[in-house]
Design a protein around this motif. Structure first.
Motif, mmCIF file in Angstrom:
data_model
loop_
_atom_site.group_PDB
_atom_site.id
_atom_site.type_symbol
_atom_site.label_atom_id
_atom_site.label_comp_id
_atom_site.label_asym_id
_atom_site.label_seq_id
_atom_site.Cartn_x
_atom_site.Cartn_y
_atom_site.Cartn_z
ATOM 1 N N ASP A 58 0.826 -1.205 0.000
ATOM 2 C CA ASP A 58 0.000 0.000 0.000
ATOM 3 C C ASP A 58 0.866 1.263 0.000
ATOM 4 O OD1 ASP A 58 -2.564 1.301 0.151
ATOM 5 O OD2 ASP A 58 -2.085 1.793 2.222
ATOM 6 N N LYS A 59 1.923 1.274 0.839
ATOM 7 C CA LYS A 59 2.753 2.482 0.966
ATOM 8 C C LYS A 59 3.707 2.671 -0.209
ATOM 9 C CE LYS A 59 2.780 3.556 5.886
ATOM 10 N NZ LYS A 59 3.581 3.810 7.094
ATOM 11 N N PHE A 60 4.214 1.561 -0.763
ATOM 12 C CA PHE A 60 5.252 1.694 -1.798
ATOM 13 C C PHE A 60 4.733 1.455 -3.209
ATOM 14 C CE2 PHE A 60 7.619 1.259 2.093
ATOM 15 C CZ PHE A 60 8.570 2.262 1.944
ATOM 16 N N SER A 61 3.508 0.969 -3.338
ATOM 17 C CA SER A 61 2.863 0.773 -4.651
ATOM 18 C C SER A 61 3.858 0.339 -5.730
ATOM 19 C CB SER A 61 2.193 2.070 -5.118
ATOM 20 O OG SER A 61 1.399 2.604 -4.120
ATOM 21 N N PRO A 62 4.481 -0.826 -5.600
ATOM 22 C CA PRO A 62 5.463 -1.254 -6.615
ATOM 23 C C PRO A 62 4.820 -1.234 -8.003
ATOM 24 C CG PRO A 62 5.409 -2.787 -4.765
ATOM 25 C CD PRO A 62 4.261 -1.864 -4.576
ATOM 26 N N THR A 63 5.513 -0.630 -8.961
ATOM 27 C CA THR A 63 4.912 -0.370 -10.271
ATOM 28 C C THR A 63 5.894 -0.667 -11.396
ATOM 29 O OG1 THR A 63 3.593 1.399 -9.268
ATOM 30 C CG2 THR A 63 3.757 1.417 -11.665
ATOM 31 N N VAL A 64 5.356 -1.195 -12.500
ATOM 32 C CA VAL A 64 6.124 -1.329 -13.745
ATOM 33 C C VAL A 64 5.472 -0.399 -14.760
ATOM 34 C CG1 VAL A 64 6.741 -2.884 -15.637
ATOM 35 C CG2 VAL A 64 6.820 -3.704 -13.293
ATOM 36 N N TYR A 65 6.305 0.308 -15.546
ATOM 37 C CA TYR A 65 5.793 1.246 -16.540
ATOM 38 C C TYR A 65 5.966 0.628 -17.930
ATOM 39 C CZ TYR A 65 6.157 4.315 -12.530
ATOM 40 O OH TYR A 65 6.020 4.849 -11.273
ATOM 41 N N SER A 66 4.936 0.770 -18.768
ATOM 42 C CA SER A 66 5.050 0.229 -20.128
ATOM 43 C C SER A 66 4.684 1.301 -21.139
ATOM 44 C CB SER A 66 4.158 -0.998 -20.293
ATOM 45 O OG SER A 66 2.806 -0.633 -20.386
ATOM 46 N N PHE A 67 5.313 1.185 -22.317
ATOM 47 C CA PHE A 67 4.976 2.060 -23.437
ATOM 48 C C PHE A 67 5.271 1.289 -24.722
ATOM 49 C CE2 PHE A 67 9.295 2.873 -22.085
ATOM 50 C CZ PHE A 67 10.031 2.921 -23.256
ATOM 51 N N GLU A 83 11.286 9.243 -18.660
ATOM 52 C CA GLU A 83 11.214 10.702 -18.809
ATOM 53 C C GLU A 83 11.208 11.044 -20.296
ATOM 54 O OE1 GLU A 83 14.419 12.339 -16.542
ATOM 55 O OE2 GLU A 83 13.681 11.524 -14.651
ATOM 56 N N GLY A 84 10.570 12.141 -20.633
ATOM 57 C CA GLY A 84 10.546 12.569 -22.028
ATOM 58 C C GLY A 84 9.446 11.919 -22.843
ATOM 59 N N ILE A 85 8.578 11.139 -22.198
ATOM 60 C CA ILE A 85 7.422 10.539 -22.881
ATOM 61 C C ILE A 85 6.167 11.075 -22.201
ATOM 62 C CG2 ILE A 85 6.213 8.385 -23.426
ATOM 63 C CD1 ILE A 85 8.884 6.936 -23.307
ATOM 64 N N GLN A 86 5.198 11.526 -23.012
ATOM 65 C CA GLN A 86 3.984 12.091 -22.417
ATOM 66 C C GLN A 86 3.235 11.026 -21.614
ATOM 67 O OE1 GLN A 86 4.660 11.925 -25.707
ATOM 68 N NE2 GLN A 86 2.802 11.836 -26.963
ATOM 69 N N ASP A 87 2.596 11.492 -20.530
ATOM 70 C CA ASP A 87 1.938 10.578 -19.591
ATOM 71 C C ASP A 87 0.885 9.688 -20.242
ATOM 72 O OD1 ASP A 87 3.495 11.408 -17.558
ATOM 73 O OD2 ASP A 87 1.999 12.654 -16.551
ATOM 74 N N ASP A 88 0.169 10.229 -21.247
ATOM 75 C CA ASP A 88 -0.905 9.422 -21.835
ATOM 76 C C ASP A 88 -0.386 8.282 -22.708
ATOM 77 O OD1 ASP A 88 0.018 11.023 -23.846
ATOM 78 O OD2 ASP A 88 -1.941 11.678 -24.564
ATOM 79 N N CYS A 89 0.935 8.236 -22.912
ATOM 80 C CA CYS A 89 1.538 7.129 -23.675
ATOM 81 C C CYS A 89 2.184 6.091 -22.757
ATOM 82 C CB CYS A 89 2.586 7.655 -24.650
ATOM 83 S SG CYS A 89 1.853 8.558 -26.031
ATOM 84 N N ILE A 90 2.100 6.328 -21.448
ATOM 85 C CA ILE A 90 2.709 5.404 -20.479
ATOM 86 C C ILE A 90 1.602 4.706 -19.694
ATOM 87 C CG2 ILE A 90 4.212 5.223 -18.444
ATOM 88 C CD1 ILE A 90 5.555 7.856 -19.405
ATOM 89 N N SER A 91 1.689 3.406 -19.614
ATOM 90 C CA SER A 91 0.748 2.643 -18.773
ATOM 91 C C SER A 91 1.458 2.223 -17.499
ATOM 92 C CB SER A 91 0.266 1.383 -19.500
ATOM 93 O OG SER A 91 -0.493 1.727 -20.620
#
Length: 722
Positions: A58-67, A83-91
């Motif tokens: 809950d506190k650390f919300s481990p996350t993987v980012y995909s694009f 960095e350098g990629i707009q947020d709406d292109c990152i899941s």
């Protein structure tokens, strides 16, 4: 326990989620500061302190980012937000209890624990397919079943009925979970794969996996008594409008509207897929082009397999950390909660924390929580996983005759230099550091049973005979969750078109399989977990009768008697045991915090869990390395003495060690005979005061072995004679 209420707060020196707060940032600039404020400690605890695995997630919300990369038509994954990629292109993919990969690993650990079967006999393949599209679909069917049940209940109740409103809240939560994937094409792929498979192979023979042309019919008896199946009349979409009150139809409309409301770029194909998945309407059978559907199926399957492969490679290091934290908390397996273990997560890489400009921040934090007579936030242990271990020398191959392992960059671990700096820092605050070498095949039970421990002993030699050696605890072997050679996952099989429809291919090369390449957990998590657990008298009470509830388990010697067979880990056995040669090597040096996977019994019952074989630090004794409990008893007595003597006042020290029945020493001596007594039979505690140097030397005797502790006396106006 009234003075020191906990002796098991543990600090994890590891980065979990770089997007979340970390110790360096929270402590901030410490120039000219000796101690942090109470408000600052409260803030650090708010962000970094966890008391359970659920709270940790809950506190650390481990996350993987995909694009997606349009240049090579591939999906990319990373643990750091690009960095350098707009947020709406990152899941963002949350690695939590609902993630199929993590769910599969938890199920595997629980199954192995309940069966108590060694790795060589355990059927890993039966559980590994949990990340295949078929199993993902099984989970969705269960969610669908619950949604249909709740919707049926909701539909029956009158408007305004409080029960209807409660059911509506539950439905909203379930729709929230279902709708999270509308915009996530990757999450929809397993649905699309199974959906096409279901439609194309609806009339398939179970043995052949080959479909024929399908016309739904009804069984009837003709005018002359002949038995025949005639084609059933088809309901078309307009006729369905008449049965709008039908709950299944009503639910399909809800899903349709929900998809259109939430989705940024709606697709009629995906909308139909969502409706078919969560609210199938069997009355309508749409026509479709078999060849196109087969092509789609194979494309989806290939893409899913490649993406899953990339995902697993990226997420595996993070997942191994999460499993480590879970194993730390899992060791505290007791119904009656008492001194519950807690973890303070630095959430920064060790080499960053021990940089010369950041080290003062760590010192200031530890000075605040470990150098006061308030022991609420005192840190007793540390965990440093994944210490780098150089590969053994292998002959270079000039020409690859056969396909071998791909040369992949090794995962970065912690260096011996960083660990040395950390140990040199934390020794002043009496923190015992559990560390392990990189968790991989050669450092597991299997690897050590084959190659021995000499290499690991040699690697630790730079930490021996140092001021901090007693605070360094090497932990081995590491734990195998999935062995490298049993980590293949069959995703599914490609499909082929036939004259009558489609069939699953029988060719071996058409079976799509990915390799997880082994999943391992660092031994330091489990070692710190079991030691943190047995600090609690309630935990000890589960396995021992003679427990003193007023004392922590600081003097509990897990190596003594049958203690290790009673206070066992929650980890299932992995191998049939070490050879006598390996055990002789471990015993001759008494090296490290060593786990055992031996065939042993306690009171005619087989022990099917991993047990502790040795619990030693790198402090040298004449006959090998010293027990870890001696350091903690010494630290505990020093802290109690500081508290009761008012920071080592001369007359109070004398009173502490006097033979007066009310003195602390007398109370400890009278409470011998418990498994967690501070002073055991054969132990003694004495002191000598040197007036000239204003020091008090305390001699702690453990079964004839003496450990010295020296404190500086605070001089009173008049000295009191002993």
């Amino acid at each position: 326990m009234e003075i020191i209420s906990q002796t098991n707060r543990t600090m994890l020196f590891e980065e979990i989620n770089p997007e979340k707060m970390d110790l360096i940032t929270l402590v901030g600039d410490v120039k000219g500061i000796d101690s942090l404020s109470d408000e600052k400690i409260k803030e650090i605890n708010e962000y970094l302190l966890v008391k359970s695995f659920d709270e940790f997630l809950d506190k650390f919300s481990p996350t993987v980012y995909s694009f997606y990369n349009a240049a090579n038509q591939k999906v990319m994954y990373t643990l750091k937000k690009p960095e350098g990629i707009q947020d709406d292109c990152i899941s963002e993919i949350a690695i939590d209890q609902n993630n199929d990969f993590l769910k599969m690993l938890f199920t595997l650990i629980d199954t192995k624990r309940s069966q108590g079967i060694a790795n060589v006999d355990f059927k890993f393949e039966n559980l590994l397919d949990m990340i295949s599209p078929k199993k993902v679909m099984d989970d969705i069917r269960q969610v669908r079943k619950e949604i249909h049940y709740l919707y049926g209940e909701y539909d029956k109740l009158d408007e305004g009925d409080p029960k209807k409103l409660d059911t509506g809240d539950k439905l909203n939560l379930m729709f929230e979970v279902a709708s999270r994937n509308y915009n996530n094409v990757m999450a929809m792929l397993p649905l699309a794969i199974e959906d096409i498979k279901t439609r194309l192979l609806l009339g398939a023979n179970q043995d052949e996996d080959e479909s024929e042309k399908l016309q739904i019919g009804t069984l009837s008896i003709g005018d002359n008594g002949e038995l025949k199946i005639i084609e059933a009349p088809q309901n078309n979409s307009s006729e369905l409008m008449v049965i709008e009150e039908n709950s299944n139809y009503g639910l399909s409309t809800v899903f349709e509207e929900d998809y259109e409301a939430i989705t940024e770029t709606p697709s009629s194909y995906v909308k139909d897929l969502v409706v078919r998945t969560f609210s199938p309407l069997p009355a309508v059978r749409a026509e479709f082009d078999v060849e196109t559907e087969v092509q789609n199926y194979n494309t989806y399957l290939e893409f899913y397999k490649d993406a899953k492969d990339e995902f697993v490679k990226t997420v595996k290091p993070l997942v191994e950390k999460l499993l480590g934290v879970k194993m730390y908390f899992d060791q505290y397996a007791t119904k009656n909660k008492g001194m519950q273990p807690s973890l303070i997560v630095t959430n920064t890489k060790l080499d960053m924390l021990v940089k010369s400009n950041n080290l003062p921040r760590l010192r200031t934090y530890l000075n605040t929580v470990n150098s006061k007579n308030d022991f609420t936030d005192t840190v007793w242990y540390g965990i440093v996983p994944a210490l780098e271990l150089e590969a053994s020398g292998k002959m270079k191959v000039s020409r690859a005759r056969f396909k071998g392992n791909d040369k992949v960059a090794k995962q970065d671990g912690n260096t011996m230099e960083s660990l040395s700096i950390l140990l040199d820092t934390v020794k002043d605050y009496k923190i015992q550091i559990f560390f392990n070498f990189m968790a991989e095949e050669e450092t597991t039970f299997n690897g050590i049973a084959t190659a021995g421990i000499d290499r690991l002993i040699d690697k630790c030699s730079v930490l021996v005979r140092k001021d901090y050696s007693e605070f360094a605890i090497p932990c081995l072997p590491n734990f195998t969750i999935i062995p490298k050679d049993k980590s293949g996952v069959i995703i599914d099989t490609r499909m082929q078109t036939t004259e009558n429809g489609a069939r699953l291919s029988k060719e071996k090369e058409d079976i799509l399989k990915l390799w997880i390449d082994g999943v391992y957990v660092g031994a330091s998590y489990v070692a710190a977990g079991i030691v943190s657990a047995y600090q609690c008298p309630e935990y000890l009470k589960d396995s021992f009768r003679n427990v003193q509830r007023n004392y922590p388990g600081v003097r509990f010697d897990i190596e003594a008697g049958d203690n290790s067979l009673r206070a066992v880990t929650t980890m299932a056995k992995e191998i049939s045991g070490f050879t006598n040669n390996i055990k002789d090597a471990i015993n001759s040096r008494s090296f490290g915090f060593v786990f055992s996977s031996e065939n042993v019994q306690l009171q005619d019952k087989d022990i099917k869990r991993i047990t502790v074989y040795k619990a030693r630090s790198l402090a040298m004794e004449e006959d090998g390395f010293d027990s870890i409990y001696k350091t903690q008893v010494s630290t505990y007595i020093e802290r109690i003495l500081r508290f009761q003597s008012g920071d080592f006042k001369h007359e109070n020290i004398v009173r502490f060690f006097s033979n007066n029945p009310s003195s602390q020493k007398s109370k400890w001596v009278n409470d011998k005979g418990y498994v967690n007594s501070i002073i055991h039979d054969g132990d003694d505690i004495g002191y000598i005061i040197d007036e000239k140097s204003s020091t008090c030397q305390i001699d702690l005797m453990f079964n004839g072995n003496v450990k010295n502790l020296e404190v500086m006396i605070t001089k009173a106006s008049s000295a009191v004679k002993a």
